[in-house]
Design a protein around this motif. Structure first.
Motif, mmCIF file in Angstrom:
data_model
loop_
_atom_site.group_PDB
_atom_site.id
_atom_site.type_symbol
_atom_site.label_atom_id
_atom_site.label_comp_id
_atom_site.label_asym_id
_atom_site.label_seq_id
_atom_site.Cartn_x
_atom_site.Cartn_y
_atom_site.Cartn_z
ATOM 1 N N MET A 1 0.830 -1.204 0.000
ATOM 2 C CA MET A 1 0.000 0.000 0.000
ATOM 3 C C MET A 1 0.864 1.253 0.000
ATOM 4 O O MET A 1 0.550 2.241 -0.676
ATOM 5 C CB MET A 1 -0.931 -0.010 1.209
ATOM 6 N N ASP A 2 1.954 1.221 0.767
ATOM 7 C CA ASP A 2 2.865 2.361 0.785
ATOM 8 C C ASP A 2 3.485 2.572 -0.596
ATOM 9 O O ASP A 2 3.629 3.710 -1.057
ATOM 10 C CB ASP A 2 3.952 2.131 1.830
ATOM 11 N N ASP A 3 3.855 1.472 -1.265
ATOM 12 C CA ASP A 3 4.420 1.577 -2.614
ATOM 13 C C ASP A 3 3.410 2.170 -3.594
ATOM 14 O O ASP A 3 3.771 2.965 -4.477
ATOM 15 C CB ASP A 3 4.868 0.194 -3.103
ATOM 16 N N VAL A 4 2.150 1.775 -3.461
ATOM 17 C CA VAL A 4 1.105 2.297 -4.343
ATOM 18 C C VAL A 4 0.972 3.809 -4.172
ATOM 19 O O VAL A 4 0.919 4.560 -5.156
ATOM 20 C CB VAL A 4 -0.245 1.603 -4.057
ATOM 21 N N LEU A 5 0.929 4.270 -2.933
ATOM 22 C CA LEU A 5 0.805 5.706 -2.685
ATOM 23 C C LEU A 5 2.007 6.467 -3.231
ATOM 24 O O LEU A 5 1.859 7.525 -3.844
ATOM 25 C CB LEU A 5 0.664 5.957 -1.185
ATOM 26 N N THR A 6 3.206 5.920 -3.005
ATOM 27 C CA THR A 6 4.411 6.578 -3.519
ATOM 28 C C THR A 6 4.376 6.661 -5.036
ATOM 29 O O THR A 6 4.701 7.699 -5.632
ATOM 30 C CB THR A 6 5.668 5.817 -3.070
ATOM 31 N N ASP A 7 3.971 5.577 -5.677
ATOM 32 C CA ASP A 7 3.917 5.553 -7.139
ATOM 33 C C ASP A 7 2.887 6.535 -7.667
ATOM 34 O O ASP A 7 3.118 7.221 -8.668
ATOM 35 C CB ASP A 7 3.596 4.129 -7.610
ATOM 36 N N LEU A 8 1.744 6.636 -6.998
ATOM 37 C CA LEU A 8 0.715 7.576 -7.426
ATOM 38 C C LEU A 8 1.189 9.017 -7.261
ATOM 39 O O LEU A 8 0.908 9.873 -8.107
ATOM 40 C CB LEU A 8 -0.562 7.352 -6.615
ATOM 41 N N LEU A 9 1.899 9.299 -6.171
ATOM 42 C CA LEU A 9 2.420 10.652 -5.973
ATOM 43 C C LEU A 9 3.436 11.016 -7.047
ATOM 44 O O LEU A 9 3.435 12.130 -7.576
ATOM 45 C CB LEU A 9 3.056 10.763 -4.584
ATOM 46 N N LEU A 10 4.305 10.075 -7.398
ATOM 47 C CA LEU A 10 5.283 10.336 -8.451
ATOM 48 C C LEU A 10 4.583 10.564 -9.786
ATOM 49 O O LEU A 10 4.968 11.439 -10.565
ATOM 50 C CB LEU A 10 6.259 9.161 -8.554
ATOM 51 N N ALA A 11 3.545 9.769 -10.063
ATOM 52 C CA ALA A 11 2.812 9.933 -11.318
ATOM 53 C C ALA A 11 2.084 11.267 -11.355
ATOM 54 O O ALA A 11 2.032 11.940 -12.388
ATOM 55 C CB ALA A 11 1.813 8.779 -11.492
ATOM 56 N N ALA A 12 1.517 11.694 -10.203
ATOM 57 C CA ALA A 12 0.797 12.966 -10.154
ATOM 58 C C ALA A 12 1.732 14.136 -10.400
ATOM 59 O O ALA A 12 1.348 15.138 -11.006
ATOM 60 C CB ALA A 12 0.102 13.116 -8.808
ATOM 61 N N GLU A 13 2.982 14.021 -9.933
ATOM 62 C CA GLU A 13 3.959 15.090 -10.129
ATOM 63 C C GLU A 13 4.761 14.916 -11.403
ATOM 64 O O GLU A 13 5.674 15.684 -11.678
ATOM 65 C CB GLU A 13 4.903 15.144 -8.922
ATOM 66 N N ASP A 14 4.402 13.862 -12.176
ATOM 67 C CA ASP A 14 5.101 13.563 -13.433
ATOM 68 C C ASP A 14 6.604 13.402 -13.188
ATOM 69 O O ASP A 14 7.441 13.858 -13.983
ATOM 70 C CB ASP A 14 4.866 14.664 -14.469
#
Length: 316
Positions: free
Chosen positions: A150-163
């Motif tokens: 779950m932590d990895d998912v959130l980190t990945d989503l944050l990186l994707a949101a910030e491109d």
């Protein structure tokens, strides 16, 4: 996006509005004065009794006042219109930021739904084993792994949101497939569906490991939702030139050809024979992530006997 960046965007928007309104006001005043002078010149007449200091012009107030009032009204309307246009254009980036925020919240809610469901299912399993006096240490270890996922998912989503790019851009396909399988195992077991993972070649994909796991979880979760009880969902990986080809196959009711592209849109859904297939935003996120990595996702084939999703990613 950082708080400093947000503040800079707000300040820039305010400055744009001020500049537009100031320029519009100045232009309106200049044009109004020019028109007023023209009207005065056109309506003036020479004084019959010339004063000793030279020529004099007489202006009828009754003729000038309506023109002045009309110019004032037009000036106010013009400035108001330009101010509204400037505010709309200046606020556009703020609207985009709000849309990005809503998108992130929706994506995070969707992507965390499956890990949370698996987490809840595993906790219930531990409780049952504890009540029966059975060992549950292995499930506790897996519970920690689910929390890390779950932590990895959130980190990945944050990186994707910030491109932004993830620090690790190479993922072991086999490891990602087994990670996705372990995460969804409680859900598959609850529905009596077997997960069959087959890695035909030890390959790596040019994508962040968390992103690959996230895409596989979304595809497997979609297959599990629509596979009949007692069937199997199969995921395979093959090297195909400079790409990795991952296929997720289920034995559901199939997807109509007309829906093959639409189901990858956000909040789209399609109907198969005999049951409804709801897709939400999961497949849209898979397409977004795959295209960002230089790959693609599509339905390779679908019939009443089942559906095969094909995910292609560049090889590392």
């Amino acid at each position: 996006m950082s708080d400093d960046a947000d503040r800079r965007r707000v300040r820039a928007a305010a400055l744009r509005v001020g500049a537009w309104v100031g320029a519009a006001s100045a232009a309106t005043i200049v044009v109004g004065v020019a028109i007023l002078l023209g009207v005065l010149s056109a309506t003036a007449r020479a004084e019959r009794d010339e004063p000793p200091w030279g020529d004099a012009l007489v202006v009828d107030v009754d003729d000038v006042v309506p023109v002045v009032v009309l110019l004032g009204v037009l000036g106010v309307l013009l400035v108001a219109g330009i101010a509204a246009l400037a505010a709309r254009r200046a606020a556009a980036p703020l609207g985009e930021a709000l849309r990005a925020q809503r998108t992130f919240v929706a994506d995070a809610s969707h992507e965390l739904r499956t890990p949370l469901t698996a987490l809840s299912t595993r906790i219930q399993l531990i409780q049952r084993r504890h009540a029966r006096g059975e060992p549950f240490e292995a499930e506790l270890a897996r519970l920690r792994a689910d929390a890390d996922a779950m932590d990895d998912v959130l980190t990945d989503l944050l990186l994707a949101a910030e491109d932004a790019a993830a620090p690790d851009r190479s993922a072991s396909v086999a490891a990602a497939m087994h990670e996705a399988e372990a995460l969804l195992a409680p859900l598959a077991e609850r529905r009596g569906i077997a997960l069959d993972v087959r890695v035909h070649a030890p390959v790596a994909a040019r994508v962040a490991p968390a992103t690959l796991v996230r895409m596989l979880v979304a595809l497997l979760d979609n297959a599990l939702q629509h596979a009949p009880e007692g069937s199997a969902v199969t995921v395979t990986a093959d090297a195909d030139g400079g790409q990795v080809a991952l296929r997720v196959a289920d034995h559901g009711a199939g997807i109509p050809v007309a829906e093959h592209e639409r189901i990858f849109e956000r909040f789209a859904s399609a109907e198969g024979e005999g049951r409804r297939r709801g897709f939400g935003i999961g497949l849209a996120l898979v397409r977004q992530a795959s295209e960002r990595a230089g790959g693609s996702v599509r339905i390779e084939r679908s019939s009443p006997a089942g559906t095969v999703m094909l995910l292609r990613l560049p090889r590392a």
